[in-house]
Design an enzyme around this catalytic site. Structure first.
Site, short mmCIF file in Angstrom:
data_model
loop_
_atom_site.label_atom_id
_atom_site.label_comp_id
_atom_site.label_asym_id
_atom_site.label_seq_id
_atom_site.Cartn_x
_atom_site.Cartn_y
_atom_site.Cartn_z
N GLY A 14 0.83 -1.21 0.00
CA GLY A 14 0.00 0.00 0.00
C GLY A 14 0.86 1.25 0.00
O GLY A 14 1.88 1.29 0.67
N ARG A 75 1.31 -4.93 -5.60
CA ARG A 75 1.40 -6.20 -4.88
C ARG A 75 1.82 -7.21 -5.95
O ARG A 75 1.33 -7.17 -7.07
CB ARG A 75 0.05 -6.53 -4.25
N ASP A 106 4.67 -4.81 6.43
CA ASP A 106 5.15 -6.14 6.86
C ASP A 106 5.29 -7.14 5.72
O ASP A 106 6.23 -7.92 5.68
CB ASP A 106 4.17 -6.71 7.89
N THR A 128 3.52 2.95 5.78
CA THR A 128 2.11 2.56 5.77
C THR A 128 1.34 3.54 6.64
O THR A 128 1.81 3.91 7.72
CB THR A 128 1.87 1.12 6.27
N ASP A 130 -1.24 3.03 8.29
CA ASP A 130 -1.93 2.39 9.42
C ASP A 130 -1.14 2.37 10.73
O ASP A 130 -1.70 2.08 11.78
CB ASP A 130 -2.29 0.94 9.07
N ASP A 132 0.85 0.10 11.56
CA ASP A 132 0.59 -1.26 12.04
C ASP A 132 1.83 -2.16 12.00
O ASP A 132 1.72 -3.37 11.88
CB ASP A 132 -0.54 -1.90 11.20
N ARG A 174 -7.03 -1.80 9.47
CA ARG A 174 -7.67 -3.12 9.51
C ARG A 174 -7.32 -3.89 10.77
O ARG A 174 -8.16 -4.50 11.40
CB ARG A 174 -7.28 -3.95 8.28
P1 ADP Z 1 2.50 -4.39 2.69
O1 ADP Z 1 3.96 -4.36 2.39
O2 ADP Z 1 1.87 -3.04 2.61
O3 ADP Z 1 2.19 -5.17 3.98
P2 ADP Z 1 1.57 -6.68 1.08
O4 ADP Z 1 1.27 -7.54 2.26
O5 ADP Z 1 0.60 -6.65 -0.04
O6 ADP Z 1 1.78 -5.15 1.48
O7 ADP Z 1 3.01 -7.15 0.51
C1 ADP Z 1 3.58 -6.53 -0.61
C2 ADP Z 1 4.30 -7.54 -1.43
O8 ADP Z 1 5.36 -8.15 -0.67
C3 ADP Z 1 3.46 -8.73 -1.89
O9 ADP Z 1 2.71 -8.46 -3.06
C4 ADP Z 1 4.50 -9.79 -2.15
O10 ADP Z 1 5.12 -9.61 -3.41
C5 ADP Z 1 5.53 -9.51 -1.08
N1 ADP Z 1 5.26 -10.40 0.07
C6 ADP Z 1 4.24 -10.37 0.94
N2 ADP Z 1 4.29 -11.39 1.82
C7 ADP Z 1 5.37 -12.11 1.48
C8 ADP Z 1 5.98 -13.31 1.99
N3 ADP Z 1 5.45 -13.97 3.03
N4 ADP Z 1 7.10 -13.77 1.38
C9 ADP Z 1 7.62 -13.11 0.33
N5 ADP Z 1 7.11 -11.99 -0.22
C10 ADP Z 1 6.00 -11.49 0.35
#
Ligand code: ADP
Length: 323
Positions: A14, A75, A106, A128, A130, A132, A174
């Site tokens: 995000g 993503r 995260d 982010t 949030d 969070d 969230r």
């Molecule tokens: P944020 O970074 O805001 O928490 P996401 O959870 O959508 O957003 O994660 C962003 C991107 O990071 C994902 O689209 C994916 O490519 C990568 N990612 C997320 N989780 C994992 C994971 N467990 N292992 C490897 N890459 C991950």
């Protein structure tokens, strides 16, 4: 001995106001330290498909005040596989990239951990709205989002007051009620509902409204975190129980945009520059955090295991004074 010669920076997950300021700091600190700094577009997708270009000092001009991320974000389900991570690491090796700064949440840090595991040193920067991320007291974008939410609720308050109504407002968050808590305090919400604290409709909403009504209050703001949700039903139930005309408003993505506040620009700048220093020192798998009000760094794997404490003391104060 400095081994890092070329680093890359990307924004992932995000978006958040202040990400541009962080990219700018990485680019400027890197280039002035003698590194080549590559920009990767659209998060991990850019590593997979080679959407990468070299920046110069002017590549990041006129972006410190802009919301969103000029590198775009995404993503990337494709990256989130063993093959995806390998492919991204191979791309880095092919382009001579020997360190990556990942700005995101995260999920993005899990990706950074995996990419480090595949041989490419990574440093995370928390971006982010949030707030969070358990390991950090503060995430880039949070201050801007709070201020946007407060401005929006202030506007709602004008009309809520004119009509003796109740406004039930959903703000983002969230899993984390920080945005709701801070906004709720700043707008004088009668009740703040957050995912961390279970609530009872009668006790925490109706009785609080009725108590303040007896003391002369005629209009009400209820702030609800996205993770609690259900604002339409809540507004309907409040109207049915109290007879006070109630309206639900979901602030939504307006909270994601806008020019970053001073705090977001400054934290982003400090974290960006320090992330580059870590790569120059040969460190990897670290995440920039705010601890005890100072910018420092932690191991990503340890950081991802931390649990975020909710500020219940502040929550109790909010309820005590919004009466
Ligand atoms: P944020 O970074 O805001 O928490 P996401 O959870 O959508 O957003 O994660 C962003 C991107 O990071 C994902 O689209 C994916 O490519 C990568 N990612 C997320 N989780 C994992 C994971 N467990 N292992 C490897 N890459 C991950």
């Amino acid at each position: 001995m400095m081994n890092t010669k070329t680093i890359a920076v990307l924004t992932s997950g995000g978006d958040a106001p202040g990400m541009n300021a962080a990219v700018r700091a990485v680019a400027r600190a890197g280039i002035t330290s003698g590194l080549r700094v590559m920009a990767v577009r659209r998060g991990y997708n850019g590593l997979l498909n080679g959407d990468i270009y070299e920046m110069n000092l002017r590549s990041v001009s006129d972006i410190i005040h802009r919301g969103g991320t000029f590198l775009y974000t995404a993503r990337s389900p494709q990256f989130n596989t063993q093959e995806g991570v390998q492919k991204a690491a191979d791309r880095c090796r092919q382009m001579g990239i020997d360190g990556v700064v990942v700005i995101g949440g995260d999920g993005s840090f899990r990706g950074a951990r995996d990419l480090t595991g595949a041989g490419i040193p990574c440093i995370g920067i928390p971006g982010t709205i949030d707030n969070d991320i358990a390991s950090s007291e503060y995430t880039i974008g949070f201050d801007t989002a709070m201020n946007t939410a407060v401005q929006m609720v202030d506007r709602l308050r004008d009309t809520t007051e004119s009509h003796d109504r109740c406004s039930v407002v959903e703000v983002m968050g969230r899993r984390c009620g920080d945005l709701a808590l801070q906004t709720g305090i700043a707008v004088g919400a009668t009740t703040i509902l957050v995912p961390e604290v279970p609530y009872d409709f009668d006790r925490d909403v109706i009785e609080r409204m009725q108590f303040t009504q007896k003391t002369g209050k005629k209009h009400f703001i209820i702030v609800v975190a996205e993770g609690v949700g259900g604002v339409d039903k809540l507004a309907k139930d409040i109207e049915e129980r109290t007879g006070i005309e109630s309206r639900a408003t979901v602030l939504g993505h307006v909270q994601r945009g806008g020019s970053p506040t001073l705090r977001d620009r400054v934290v982003a700048s400090e974290m960006g520059a320090k992330a580059v220093s870590l790569l120059c020192e040969g460190k990897s798998n670290r995440v920039m955090v705010v601890r005890d009000g100072r910018v420092t760094d932690l191991d990503i794997t340890e950081a991802l295991q931390m649990k975020r404490p909710f500020n219940k003391e502040l929550y109790d104060i909010a309820l005590k004074i919004s009466i």
